[in-house]
Enzyme design. Structure first.
Site, PDB file in Angstrom:
ATOM      1  N   HIS A  55       2.815   5.694  33.973  1.00  0.00           N
ATOM      2  CA  HIS A  55       2.333   7.286  34.161  1.00  0.00           C
ATOM      3  C   HIS A  55       1.424   7.747  32.930  1.00  0.00           C
ATOM      4  O   HIS A  55       1.639   8.736  32.797  1.00  0.00           O
ATOM      5  CB  HIS A  55       3.570   8.263  34.771  1.00  0.00           C
ATOM      6  N   ASN A 128       7.340  11.260  42.889  1.00  0.00           N
ATOM      7  CA  ASN A 128       6.029  10.289  43.369  1.00  0.00           C
ATOM      8  C   ASN A 128       5.236  10.950  44.599  1.00  0.00           C
ATOM      9  O   ASN A 128       5.904  11.832  45.349  1.00  0.00           O
ATOM     10  CB  ASN A 128       6.259   9.003  43.601  1.00  0.00           C
TER      11      ASN A 128
END
Ligand code: NDP
Length: 486
Positions: A55, A128
């Protein structure tokens, strides 16, 4: 005309000349006493902090959460205590695999994180844009991520590693189906849902626990690029998401998501036909209907990307009274690993950075260490240990204890595949798609298999056949069109 402040060093000394270094003569050499030059160069050398291992590329904004429906029967969390109540929050969206300079519009799972600055401390929702994940046991996480990152010798991404891993880990195929479907390539951060993904728990005022899943449904609508469109977009700009999100908020088009929850009682969890704490599974809506809770609106861009978005540190361990954990094994590991990553990346006291500071009183006895500007937060210099007899010093609050969780079984390394059907939910998802969505799913999957040895593809295809023979056949046809041997 307003008078400009005088430029200073970091220690506050006025700087007389910010254009010319101090030198022995007009041709040099420079003098070591030019501490102002040294400070400038030294700071530049230290402008980078370690990027996130996963990420790394992200985009975010600040906003507000507003309660629209009463869910106090499930949780005592004060963030939900009243219809109309507003709580300030900050968000960060991200891709998973790419480095900090990666192109935004690549096909990838997107991170979807929100930090709510509640009056009882920060509640972080670190999810997510998919309701499930590739693994159900955290033992598998580092290896899985290695397959998504660069090959150690070629320094290139490796479809072979990805498919070798996935074909040996059929529990991943639910998430892989989402990744290769239309929703694997959202046009902008505004065009995707967010999911807490894990099962969490709610505790109500009567100290009763229920299990909960969080869903943030986009109000902007779903919108996606095909692989070809994404390639074209990346050719035009590598910063598609930053431009879209930052631009929308600057233009006053504030994106919104509706927060909904699914709730399961402890009794229902004990009799559910699937493990409700398995991160590779959703809870079917017909059995656990969505309950509306409120709205997230992003309405302010950060004034400084680094200070507010890059160093915002989200951790699922940040919960508040009324919201807690579940036995989900991957969640349990993330409770440790997210805060650990921040301590490494930002420093021990990373929560003293303004963006991470709770907007409620903080009281703890942690001492010293990097970035500890304030010392123990006890309100009394003599109160630097606990227990103590010092009047007014912070003490534990036993009323905040969660109800005990009944456990059964034996502590062991239980085989994570035992009793799990890895095919039933990807089958339900495949059944949901129309013909066009299926055709794109098959061709996206086949494109990702280019260059992968046939022996690996055979195993992968055998799993797709078990999801649905039409799924396996569709990928085979797409592989044939691409002249990929399988
Ligand atoms: P439902 O038909 O009740 O729900 C389907 C869900 O799938 C909705 O949340 C919807 O999200 C989402 N969805 C719709 N189209 C797509 C798509 N093209 N790609 C990805 N997601 C889509 O069915 P079930 O609850 O029984 O679930 C069936 C399957 O749907 C599951 O196996 C799972 O793969 C998938 N799914 C289920 C979710 C859940 O929490 N139950 C959540 C997301 C996906 P939206 O309303 O935003 O369109």
């Amino acid at each position: 005309m307003s008078k400009c402040p005088v430029l200073t060093t970091t220690a506050g000394a006025p700087i007389a000349d910010n254009q010319n270094s101090k030198s022995a003569g007009p041709r040099g050499p420079l003098l070591l006493e030019d501490y102002q030059l040294i400070e400038k160069l030294a700071h530049q050398n230290r402008e980078r902090i370690p990027e996130r291992v996963v990420h790394a590329k992200g985009w975010g904004a600040l906003g507000t959460f507003t309660v629209t429906h009463d869910i106090r029967q499930y949780t005592k969390a004060k963030i939900f205590s009243q219809i109309g109540k507003q709580t300030p929050m900050i968000s960060r969206f991200s891709t998973v695999a790419g480095e900090a300079g990666a192109a935004d519009n690549e096909r990838d799972v997107r991170g979807f994180s929100m930090k709510f600055y509640t009056e009882e401390g920060n509640w972080d929702m670190v999810g997510n844009n998919t309701p499930v994940f590739f693994i159900r046991d955290p033992q598998k996480f580092p290896d899985f991520i290695h397959t998504q990152k660069r090959h150690p010798r070629t320094n290139l991404r490796s479809p072979t590693a990805m498919w070798d891993y996935w074909s040996l880990s059929p529990e991943a195929l639910h998430q892989v189906t989402l990744l290769m479907s239309d929703r694997g390539c959202p046009k902008t951060p505004m065009n995707m849902n967010g999911y807490g993904s894990h099962t969490y728990s709610f505790i109500n005022a009567d100290n009763q626990r229920s299990w909960v899943k969080f869903h943030f449904k986009t109000q902007q609508g779903h919108s996606h690029y095909t692989n070809a469109e994404a390639g074209e977009k990346i050719g035009q700009t590598r910063e598609g998401y930053q431009e879209a999100l930052f631009g929308a908020i600057e233009a006053g088009n504030f994106p919104k998501w509706t927060l909904k929850i699914q709730v399961m009682t402890e009794a229902e969890a004990n009799s559910a036909p699937f493990n409700p704490f398995d991160l590779t599974k959703v809870w079917p809506h017909k059995d656990y209907p969505l309950i509306e809770v409120g709205v997230v609106e992003l309405n302010r861009n950060a004034d400084n990307y680094f200070a507010e978005i890059e160093t915002a540190a989200y951790s699922p361990s940040n919960t508040v009274p009324g919201i807690s954990f579940s036995p989900d094994k991957v969640l349990q590991a993330r409770l440790f690993s997210y805060a650990d990553a921040h301590r490494y990346r930002l420093g021990t006291h990373y929560e003293s950075l303004p963006v991470n500071q709770p907007k409620c009183p903080v009281a703890h006895y942690h001492k010293d260490g990097t970035m500890n500007a304030l010392g123990p937060r006890t309100g009394n210099p003599d109160a630097y240990y606990e227990p103590n007899s010092i009047a007014g010093a912070p003490q534990q609050g036993s009323t905040y204890a969660d109800p005990p969780l009944a456990l059964s079984g034996a502590a062991d390394r239980h085989n994570h595949r035992d009793g799990n059907d890895d095919y039933v939910q990807p089958r339900a998802l495949h059944a949901l798609f129309d013909d066009g969505q299926r055709a794109r799913l098959y061709s996206n999957t086949a494109e990702s298999m280019i260059g992968v040895p046939a022996r690996i593809l055979q195993l992968a295809l055998s799993h797709y056949d078990q999801i649905d023979p039409a799924y396996g056949a569709g990928i085979r046809a797409a592989l044939t069109r691409l002249s990929v041997a399988f």
